[in-house]
Design a protein around this motif. Structure first.
Motif, PDB file in Angstrom:
ATOM      1  N   GLN A  86       0.891  -1.031   0.052  1.00 47.24           N
ATOM      2  CA  GLN A  86       0.228   0.214   0.068  1.00 47.24           C
ATOM      3  C   GLN A  86       0.836   1.439   0.103  1.00 47.24           C
ATOM      4  OE1 GLN A  86      -3.456  -0.053  -0.384  1.00 47.24           O
ATOM      5  NE2 GLN A  86      -3.338  -2.391  -0.246  1.00 47.24           N
ATOM      6  N   CYS A 125       1.423   3.071  -3.341  1.00 45.85           N
ATOM      7  CA  CYS A 125       0.320   3.615  -4.196  1.00 45.85           C
ATOM      8  C   CYS A 125       0.385   5.054  -4.571  1.00 45.85           C
ATOM      9  CB  CYS A 125      -1.055   3.388  -3.440  1.00 45.85           C
ATOM     10  SG  CYS A 125      -1.512   1.647  -3.139  1.00 45.85           S
ATOM     11  N   SER A 126       0.052   5.232  -5.810  1.00 45.62           N
ATOM     12  CA  SER A 126      -0.132   6.545  -6.388  1.00 45.62           C
ATOM     13  C   SER A 126      -1.239   7.208  -6.010  1.00 45.62           C
ATOM     14  CB  SER A 126       0.400   6.634  -7.795  1.00 45.62           C
ATOM     15  OG  SER A 126      -0.806   6.017  -8.587  1.00 45.62           O
ATOM     16  N   ILE A 127      -1.801   8.352  -6.621  1.00 44.87           N
ATOM     17  CA  ILE A 127      -3.177   9.152  -6.334  1.00 44.87           C
ATOM     18  C   ILE A 127      -4.045   8.071  -7.251  1.00 44.87           C
ATOM     19  CG2 ILE A 127      -2.110  11.278  -6.095  1.00 44.87           C
ATOM     20  CD1 ILE A 127      -2.660  11.938  -8.807  1.00 44.87           C
ATOM     21  N   ARG A 130      -4.636   5.096  -7.263  1.00 43.78           N
ATOM     22  CA  ARG A 130      -4.764   3.735  -6.669  1.00 43.78           C
ATOM     23  C   ARG A 130      -5.648   2.758  -7.463  1.00 43.78           C
ATOM     24  NH1 ARG A 130      -7.078   0.719  -2.742  1.00 43.78           N
ATOM     25  NH2 ARG A 130      -5.748  -0.374  -1.216  1.00 43.78           N
ATOM     26  N   LYS A 183       3.186   4.257  -7.784  1.00 37.86           N
ATOM     27  CA  LYS A 183       3.671   5.652  -8.029  1.00 37.86           C
ATOM     28  C   LYS A 183       4.907   5.481  -9.115  1.00 37.86           C
ATOM     29  CE  LYS A 183       5.109   6.099  -3.746  1.00 37.86           C
ATOM     30  NZ  LYS A 183       5.774   6.685  -2.352  1.00 37.86           N
ATOM     31  N   ASP A 190       1.298  11.719  -4.049  1.00 35.33           N
ATOM     32  CA  ASP A 190       1.119  10.069  -3.580  1.00 35.33           C
ATOM     33  C   ASP A 190      -0.033   9.975  -2.958  1.00 35.33           C
ATOM     34  OD1 ASP A 190       1.369  11.089  -0.693  1.00 35.33           O
ATOM     35  OD2 ASP A 190       3.719  10.980  -1.226  1.00 35.33           O
ATOM     36  N   SER A 191      -0.496   8.540  -2.440  1.00 36.36           N
ATOM     37  CA  SER A 191      -1.706   8.180  -1.992  1.00 36.36           C
ATOM     38  C   SER A 191      -2.080   9.006  -0.471  1.00 36.36           C
ATOM     39  CB  SER A 191      -1.868   6.988  -1.499  1.00 36.36           C
ATOM     40  OG  SER A 191      -0.682   6.347  -0.920  1.00 36.36           O
ATOM     41  N   THR A 220      -7.366  15.062  -6.039  1.00 29.26           N
ATOM     42  CA  THR A 220      -7.278  14.002  -7.467  1.00 29.26           C
ATOM     43  C   THR A 220      -8.558  14.300  -8.103  1.00 29.26           C
ATOM     44  OG1 THR A 220      -5.812  12.642  -6.164  1.00 29.26           O
ATOM     45  CG2 THR A 220      -6.889  11.735  -7.999  1.00 29.26           C
TER      46      THR A 220
END
Length: 226
Positions: A77, A80-82, A84, A88, A167-168, A175
């Protein structure tokens, strides 16, 4: 569930790639239609066009399947990037690829403007048009191209850059606020074309009213209409 999350990510990636690829295909097609004006129609047959469209959609489908094929962060987890569940690193690859494709489209549009301006000059000399009419036609063509590219840039570039730096852990509202204009870009382009292109306006008048206003029939066609 994980399956729904992967499916949603796949649909987003497929829509993203379809939007970029379609605009790139239109750009390349316009460039070739001007660069090879004499042989363009004989070389671009219906079969060739259908094959290119099919290839483009298969490519977009392949990009949409990437989360299901391992481009996901479900096992880690923190990666994860934005977007998801896209990681990333993979989101960065997509963003950089988009920026490179946009740079390519900009270069092609600059070449289109140069060719269109040269054609307008040649037509003006052959038909002895006055300089103001030539300048007006050229300015309109350039403004249409600028409007299309400007809208595309405003819709997609902020989201692409945000995908590189965020990032997440960033709030999801950021986002969504950037992704919404990007997803609406494909809806905006037809409106721009309809507003600027008389042929599309005629088709809309015929579809909605069953008639064509007299102003269209009396209006001469210029190079900016192409």
């Amino acid at each position: 569930s994980e399956a729904a999350e992967l499916a949603a990510a796949g649909l987003l990636l497929a829509a993203f790639s379809a939007s970029v690829c379609s605009l790139l295909a239109i750009t390349v097609d316009r460039y070739l239609s001007l660069y090879n004006a004499l042989t363009y129609h004989s070389e671009r047959t219906l079969g060739f066009t259908c094959a290119m469209v099919l290839l483009m959609w298969l490519l977009c489908l392949g990009v949409g399947l990437l989360p299901l094929l391992g481009w996901n962060c479900l096992r880690d987890q923190s990666s994860c990037s934005i977007l998801r569940p896209v990681t990333k690193d993979n989101a960065a690859v997509l963003a950089v690829t988009f920026l490179l494709l946009f740079a390519l489209m900009m270069q092609l549009y600059l070449q289109i403007c140069k060719i269109a301006f040269r054609h307008a000059q040649q037509i003006a000399v052959q038909h002895q048009f006055i300089a103001t009419a030539q300048a007006t036609s050229t300015r309109k063509g350039l403004s249409t191209l600028s409007l299309i590219l400007g809208t595309f840039a405003l819709c997609w570039i902020p989201f692409a850059i945000y995908s590189l730096v965020a990032d997440s852990s960033y709030p999801a509202v950021y986002t969504y606020s950037l992704a919404l204009p990007a997803t609406c870009n494909s809806l905006i382009n037809p409106i721009i074309y309809a507003f600027r292109n008389p042929d599309i306006q005629k088709s809309l008048w015929l579809a909605c009213c069953g008639c064509i206003p007299s102003t269209f029939s009396s209006r001469p066609r210029t190079s900016s209409d192409v």
